[in-house]
Design a protein around this motif. Structure first.
Motif, PDB file in Angstrom:
ATOM      1  N   GLU A 180      -6.650   0.957   6.109  1.00 30.99           N
ATOM      2  CA  GLU A 180      -7.337   0.147   5.105  1.00 30.99           C
ATOM      3  C   GLU A 180      -7.128  -1.340   5.359  1.00 30.99           C
ATOM      4  O   GLU A 180      -8.019  -2.152   5.109  1.00 30.99           O
ATOM      5  CB  GLU A 180      -6.932   0.594   3.708  1.00 30.99           C
ATOM      6  CG  GLU A 180      -7.771   1.815   3.325  1.00 30.99           C
ATOM      7  CD  GLU A 180      -7.144   2.765   2.341  1.00 30.99           C
ATOM      8  OE1 GLU A 180      -6.277   2.343   1.571  1.00 30.99           O
ATOM      9  OE2 GLU A 180      -7.527   3.952   2.343  1.00 30.99           O
TER      10      GLU A 180
ATOM     11  N   ALA B  81       1.565   3.959  -3.057  1.00 30.13           N
ATOM     12  CA  ALA B  81       1.242   5.372  -2.809  1.00 30.13           C
ATOM     13  C   ALA B  81       2.464   6.238  -3.075  1.00 30.13           C
ATOM     14  O   ALA B  81       2.359   7.327  -3.656  1.00 30.13           O
ATOM     15  CB  ALA B  81       0.763   5.553  -1.379  1.00 30.13           C
ATOM     16  N   ASP B  82       3.629   5.755  -2.665  1.00 27.37           N
ATOM     17  CA  ASP B  82       4.868   6.516  -2.900  1.00 27.37           C
ATOM     18  C   ASP B  82       5.197   6.583  -4.392  1.00 27.37           C
ATOM     19  O   ASP B  82       5.628   7.620  -4.893  1.00 27.37           O
ATOM     20  CB  ASP B  82       6.040   5.866  -2.156  1.00 27.37           C
ATOM     21  CG  ASP B  82       6.010   6.189  -0.665  1.00 27.37           C
ATOM     22  OD1 ASP B  82       5.285   7.127  -0.282  1.00 27.37           O
ATOM     23  OD2 ASP B  82       6.693   5.497   0.111  1.00 27.37           O
TER      24      ASP B  82
ATOM     25  N   HIS C 192       0.851  -1.207   0.000  1.00 18.55           N
ATOM     26  CA  HIS C 192       0.000   0.000   0.000  1.00 18.55           C
ATOM     27  C   HIS C 192       0.885   1.255   0.000  1.00 18.55           C
ATOM     28  O   HIS C 192       0.697   2.180  -0.803  1.00 18.55           O
ATOM     29  CB  HIS C 192      -0.889  -0.050   1.248  1.00 18.55           C
ATOM     30  CG  HIS C 192      -1.958   0.997   1.315  1.00 18.55           C
ATOM     31  ND1 HIS C 192      -1.698   2.337   1.470  1.00 18.55           N
ATOM     32  CD2 HIS C 192      -3.307   0.888   1.274  1.00 18.55           C
ATOM     33  CE1 HIS C 192      -2.826   3.004   1.516  1.00 18.55           C
ATOM     34  NE2 HIS C 192      -3.834   2.154   1.396  1.00 18.55           N
ATOM     35  N   VAL C 193       1.864   1.262   0.886  1.00 21.50           N
ATOM     36  CA  VAL C 193       2.748   2.430   1.017  1.00 21.50           C
ATOM     37  C   VAL C 193       3.616   2.579  -0.244  1.00 21.50           C
ATOM     38  O   VAL C 193       3.769   3.692  -0.764  1.00 21.50           O
ATOM     39  CB  VAL C 193       3.626   2.294   2.286  1.00 21.50           C
ATOM     40  CG1 VAL C 193       4.674   3.395   2.342  1.00 21.50           C
ATOM     41  CG2 VAL C 193       2.750   2.335   3.539  1.00 21.50           C
TER      42      VAL C 193
ATOM     43  N   LYS D  47       4.256  13.165   6.521  1.00 19.63           N
ATOM     44  CA  LYS D  47       3.790  12.456   5.321  1.00 19.63           C
ATOM     45  C   LYS D  47       4.011  10.946   5.499  1.00 19.63           C
ATOM     46  O   LYS D  47       3.133  10.140   5.185  1.00 19.63           O
ATOM     47  CB  LYS D  47       4.550  12.962   4.080  1.00 19.63           C
ATOM     48  CG  LYS D  47       4.090  12.318   2.792  1.00 19.63           C
ATOM     49  CD  LYS D  47       4.823  12.903   1.597  1.00 19.63           C
ATOM     50  CE  LYS D  47       4.393  12.222   0.308  1.00 19.63           C
ATOM     51  NZ  LYS D  47       5.085  12.737  -0.871  1.00 19.63           N
ATOM     52  N   ARG D  48       5.188  10.583   6.026  1.00 19.18           N
ATOM     53  CA  ARG D  48       5.497   9.158   6.236  1.00 19.18           C
ATOM     54  C   ARG D  48       4.488   8.554   7.219  1.00 19.18           C
ATOM     55  O   ARG D  48       3.975   7.464   7.016  1.00 19.18           O
ATOM     56  CB  ARG D  48       6.943   9.059   6.763  1.00 19.18           C
ATOM     57  CG  ARG D  48       7.533   7.722   6.937  1.00 19.18           C
ATOM     58  CD  ARG D  48       8.075   7.039   5.699  1.00 19.18           C
ATOM     59  NE  ARG D  48       7.881   7.718   4.454  1.00 19.18           N
ATOM     60  CZ  ARG D  48       7.192   7.224   3.410  1.00 19.18           C
ATOM     61  NH1 ARG D  48       6.654   6.036   3.483  1.00 19.18           N
ATOM     62  NH2 ARG D  48       7.056   7.878   2.306  1.00 19.18           N
TER      63      ARG D  48
ATOM     64  N   ARG E 192       1.118   8.175   5.498  1.00 22.94           N
ATOM     65  CA  ARG E 192       1.105   7.045   4.556  1.00 22.94           C
ATOM     66  C   ARG E 192       0.943   5.710   5.311  1.00 22.94           C
ATOM     67  O   ARG E 192       0.145   4.854   4.928  1.00 22.94           O
ATOM     68  CB  ARG E 192       2.418   7.009   3.771  1.00 22.94           C
ATOM     69  CG  ARG E 192       2.534   8.080   2.695  1.00 22.94           C
ATOM     70  CD  ARG E 192       2.074   7.525   1.345  1.00 22.94           C
ATOM     71  NE  ARG E 192       2.417   8.403   0.250  1.00 22.94           N
ATOM     72  CZ  ARG E 192       1.553   9.233  -0.358  1.00 22.94           C
ATOM     73  NH1 ARG E 192       0.295   9.292   0.029  1.00 22.94           N
ATOM     74  NH2 ARG E 192       1.946   9.981  -1.365  1.00 22.94           N
ATOM     75  N   GLN E 193       1.726   5.551   6.363  1.00 19.68           N
ATOM     76  CA  GLN E 193       1.643   4.318   7.160  1.00 19.68           C
ATOM     77  C   GLN E 193       0.252   4.189   7.781  1.00 19.68           C
ATOM     78  O   GLN E 193      -0.345   3.112   7.766  1.00 19.68           O
ATOM     79  CB  GLN E 193       2.696   4.342   8.284  1.00 19.68           C
ATOM     80  CG  GLN E 193       4.107   3.983   7.845  1.00 19.68           C
ATOM     81  CD  GLN E 193       4.241   2.511   7.487  1.00 19.68           C
ATOM     82  OE1 GLN E 193       3.485   1.670   7.974  1.00 19.68           O
ATOM     83  NE2 GLN E 193       5.193   2.200   6.621  1.00 19.68           N
TER      84      GLN E 193
ATOM     85  N   ASP F 206       2.261   8.770  -5.948  1.00 20.91           N
ATOM     86  CA  ASP F 206       2.355  10.028  -5.192  1.00 20.91           C
ATOM     87  C   ASP F 206       1.442  11.148  -5.721  1.00 20.91           C
ATOM     88  O   ASP F 206       1.909  12.234  -6.078  1.00 20.91           O
ATOM     89  CB  ASP F 206       3.818  10.495  -5.186  1.00 20.91           C
ATOM     90  CG  ASP F 206       4.079  11.493  -4.046  1.00 20.91           C
ATOM     91  OD1 ASP F 206       3.294  11.498  -3.085  1.00 20.91           O
ATOM     92  OD2 ASP F 206       5.051  12.254  -4.146  1.00 20.91           O
ATOM     93  N   GLY F 207       0.184  10.868  -5.802  1.00 22.90           N
ATOM     94  CA  GLY F 207      -0.773  11.890  -6.231  1.00 22.90           C
ATOM     95  C   GLY F 207      -1.174  11.782  -7.693  1.00 22.90           C
ATOM     96  O   GLY F 207      -2.223  12.284  -8.077  1.00 22.90           O
TER      97      GLY F 207
ATOM     98  N   GLU G  16      -2.604   5.490   6.844  1.00 24.11           N
ATOM     99  CA  GLU G  16      -3.668   5.222   5.865  1.00 24.11           C
ATOM    100  C   GLU G  16      -3.612   3.764   5.410  1.00 24.11           C
ATOM    101  O   GLU G  16      -4.647   3.126   5.211  1.00 24.11           O
ATOM    102  CB  GLU G  16      -3.554   6.197   4.690  1.00 24.11           C
ATOM    103  CG  GLU G  16      -4.010   7.597   5.102  1.00 24.11           C
ATOM    104  CD  GLU G  16      -3.824   8.659   4.032  1.00 24.11           C
ATOM    105  OE1 GLU G  16      -3.212   8.370   2.985  1.00 24.11           O
ATOM    106  OE2 GLU G  16      -4.287   9.799   4.251  1.00 24.11           O
ATOM    107  N   ALA G  17      -2.404   3.236   5.269  1.00 23.63           N
ATOM    108  CA  ALA G  17      -2.269   1.824   4.891  1.00 23.63           C
ATOM    109  C   ALA G  17      -2.807   0.933   6.007  1.00 23.63           C
ATOM    110  O   ALA G  17      -3.544  -0.024   5.761  1.00 23.63           O
ATOM    111  CB  ALA G  17      -0.810   1.496   4.604  1.00 23.63           C
TER     112      ALA G  17
ATOM    113  N   GLY H  38      -2.967   7.988  -3.596  1.00 25.47           N
ATOM    114  CA  GLY H  38      -2.308   8.578  -2.433  1.00 25.47           C
ATOM    115  C   GLY H  38      -2.813   9.969  -2.084  1.00 25.47           C
ATOM    116  O   GLY H  38      -2.229  10.622  -1.217  1.00 25.47           O
TER     117      GLY H  38
END
Lengths: 317, 312
Positions: free
Chosen positions: B245, A220-221, A216-217, B234-235, B238-239, A224-225, B241-242, A230
């Motif tokens: 879900e 998203a990275d 997932h991460v 941001k990091r 991201r973590q 990135d939009g 949100e993952a 993300g």
């Protein structure tokens, strides 16, 4: 020629699920390549793409999970119609719009023509919302989507020759979304079509949460939009605090659901015990020991044959 | 003297659950400070604290949720023992370590004989926070469960609930953090308690989520290592949100699995009660039910009757 490819890690699952479906769907000229897995699904699917890319007569490549069963006998006809427009790159039977992560089911799902068939607790089936179009909700429709579910994935020859699964993303999760994003970025379309499949799988959607979170991460990275992946409302701080709250809420909901279910199980257990220990049940025990003379009636089942026959009826969107 | 206080939002619940428990645990000189609830819960509790602070010889104030029943005859003795250390600011029946949010139960839970009793599906009882691996009290914790809070005289006179927490969820974590910030310790004692509450403990999850955020806004510096800059936020986002879900997918899977388990038993029960023999004996069960009802009526009117054989 419409080709079929599967990456196999469990031959018995392939024999039980994917193989019967492919046999049902193939045409006389179809090429089927059931290949032992060569690592991650990304790498294995790329090997299948490499295998079929040189075929000049390729009309489509259908990538089928080993536990997915196509139920339509006119599957190839549906695929040809869906790929009539040369701009279409990917076709599936489950898809969504407004997708922001690999959890595409958290977005607005527009089509879900599949059944989840499970073995746990005596087995059962969970038809998704557009399995039967006559019962489908108003938002169910076929057409363009942002991603499809990769358990049955139809690729155009252009995709087979020009796009590859990104092997840097992990071992399994997100391969389908990433491919759809690449296809759309290249100006091609992703769409759903009117075929159906059975997904023979356990009820656990995320048996490997840490790998799933990692994928997932990474995805998203990577995006990135771009293409909406993300993105989210608010600052990063707002998003972090909200997501942490939502996570605890999801866990709390799971705890409450478990308690609710256990309470119902206790209630049913009490009912079963009371029935078994009642005098009337014990009095009539000899009756139940008598040999049954009537022919055993088979419980109606949603077998692939019945499904396939059923689909010949005008249950279309 | 040990005083008891309750913010009564439901008079019937207090009468049925909290009051008998207080009666069980109270000593001859105990005072009971029962106040009608004023929202948020912190406001009523502060009223109780003001009243308790005026009591001469106060040894402890026990704040009891109306749905909480103290099931411990020895509560007074246990409370005195826990508060014999002057560094202890508050005592509870449950709490946790490694707490990062108002969902303290996702940390390392410390709880003794704390049970949840529900009425749905014919009723039942389970250990509270039973999904957690529980550490046996007594033990020091970072946050206490607000269903039952025992405050030291120092806490009664020096700490107040935050009335700005309008959504009420998390008032216990906030109070715990205030006590610890003031340098006092929190302890879970081995208290027997029953929470009489529905299976659905939180009715409106959206409000709960907002309260979670509200508390994080206030205490993030204490509950987490706060990110120093935007990329670190941001990091973390991201973590988070993952993980969100994944948690939702796991919750959904669990829900499907539990439904399948219930369906399996329903099929079994249905198979048994749809047999010819069960249907054949249905009149017997109807007669027996009528017989039991008649017997019940006679018992209510004082008629003498002898115990008869049960037919089903």
């Amino acid at each position: 020629m419409i080709a079929f490819g599967t990456s196999i890690t469990k031959p018995e699952i392939y024999a039980q699920c994917a193989e019967p479906g492919i046999s049902r769907a193939v045409e006389p000229g179809s090429d089927v390549f059931a290949m032992p897995s060569v690592g991650s699904i990304f790498r294995s699917y790329n090997a299948l793409l490499e295998h079929f890319a040189p075929r000049p007569d390729l009309e489509a490549l259908v990538l089928v999970h080993q536990d997915a069963e196509i139920v339509d006998s006119d599957f190839c006809g549906i695929v040809r119609r869906a790929l009539e427009d040369p701009d279409v790159g990917v076709v599936g039977c489950v898809g969504a719009v407004g997708v922001r992560s690999i959890a595409w089911w958290e977005a607005s799902v527009t089509c879900a023509s599949f059944i989840n068939r499970y073995d746990e607790h005596g087995g059962g089936e969970l038809p998704s919302f557009s399995w039967a179009w006559s019962d489908a909700p108003a938002y169910a429709r076929m057409g363009d989507v942002e991603t499809i579910d990769g358990f049955v994935m139809v690729l155009s020859p252009w995709v087979v020759r020009n796009i590859r699964f990104d092997e840097h993303l992990g071992s399994f999760h997100g391969y389908d979304l990433d491919l759809c994003l690449q296809v759309r970025q290249a100006g091609r379309r992703v769409k759903t079509a009117d075929f159906r499949a059975i997904h023979h799988r356990q009820l656990d959607m995320v048996p490997d949460p840490e790998q799933w979170i990692d994928a997932h991460v990474k995805l998203a990275d990577k995006w990135d939009g771009q293409m909406g992946i993300g993105t989210g409302a608010g600052s990063w701080r707002d998003r972090a605090l909200r997501a942490e709250a939502d996570t605890d809420a999801a866990l709390l909901l799971a705890h409450m659901n478990t308690l609710e279910s256990d309470a119902r199980v206790d209630e049913l257990d009490r009912g079963l015990t009371e029935t078994r220990t009642s005098i009337s049940w014990r009095l009539t025990a000899p009756l139940r020991q008598l040999p049954v003379r009537a022919p055993k009636r088979r419980r109606p089942e949603l077998t692939p044959r019945r499904l396939s026959e059923g689909l010949k009826s005008p249950d279309t969107p | 003297m040990i005083a008891f206080g309750s913010s009564i939002s439901g008079a019937e619940a207090y009468r049925r659950y909290a009051e008998p428990g207080i009666r069980r645990a109270a000593e001859p000189d105990s005072e009971v400070l029962a106040y009608a609830a004023v929202e948020p819960v912190g406001r009523t509790y502060n009223l109780i604290l003001e009243a308790a602070a005026r009591i001469q010889g106060l040894e402890a104030l026990v704040l009891v949720h109306p749905h909480t029943e103290i099931a411990d005859d020895g509560l007074g003795e246990k409370v005195r023992l826990a508060l014999s250390d002057p560094q202890v600011g508050a005592v509870g029946c449950a709490g946790a370590r490694n707490v990062t949010s108002i969902a303290w139960w996702e940390g390392e839970v410390v709880a003794g004989d704390v049970r949840q009793r529900y009425e749905e599906h014919g009723g039942g009882e389970v250990p509270a926070a039973r999904w957690a691996k529980r550490i046996t009290p007594p033990a020091e914790v970072e946050a206490l469960d607000g269903q039952l809070l025992v405050l030291s005289p120092w806490a009664v006179r020096n700490i107040r609930f935050d009335e700005a927490l309008l959504l009420s969820h998390g008032f216990d974590l906030d109070f715990s953090l205030l006590v610890r910030q003031a340098g006092k310790r929190l302890v879970v004692a081995d208290l027997a308690v029953v929470h009489h509450r529905p299976i659905e403990q939180v009715g409106d999850l959206a409000v709960w989520v907002q309260a979670h955020i509200e508390m994080a806004e206030k205490w993030d510096q204490v509950l987490h290592d706060p990110p120093a800059d935007e990329p670190t936020w941001k990091r973390r986002a991201r973590q988070a949100e993952a993980r969100r879900e994944a948690a939702r997918a796991i919750a959904m899977s669990e829900s499907l699995r539990l439904d399948a388990r219930v369906l399996e038993l329903e099929r079994q029960l249905d198979a048994m009660t749809s047999t010819a023999s069960w249907r054949l004996t249905a009149p017997l069960r109807v007669l027996n039910r009528l017989r039991r009802q008649a017997r019940g009526r006679r018992a209510e009117t004082g008629d003498d009757y002898s115990e008869r054989r049960r037919w089903d």
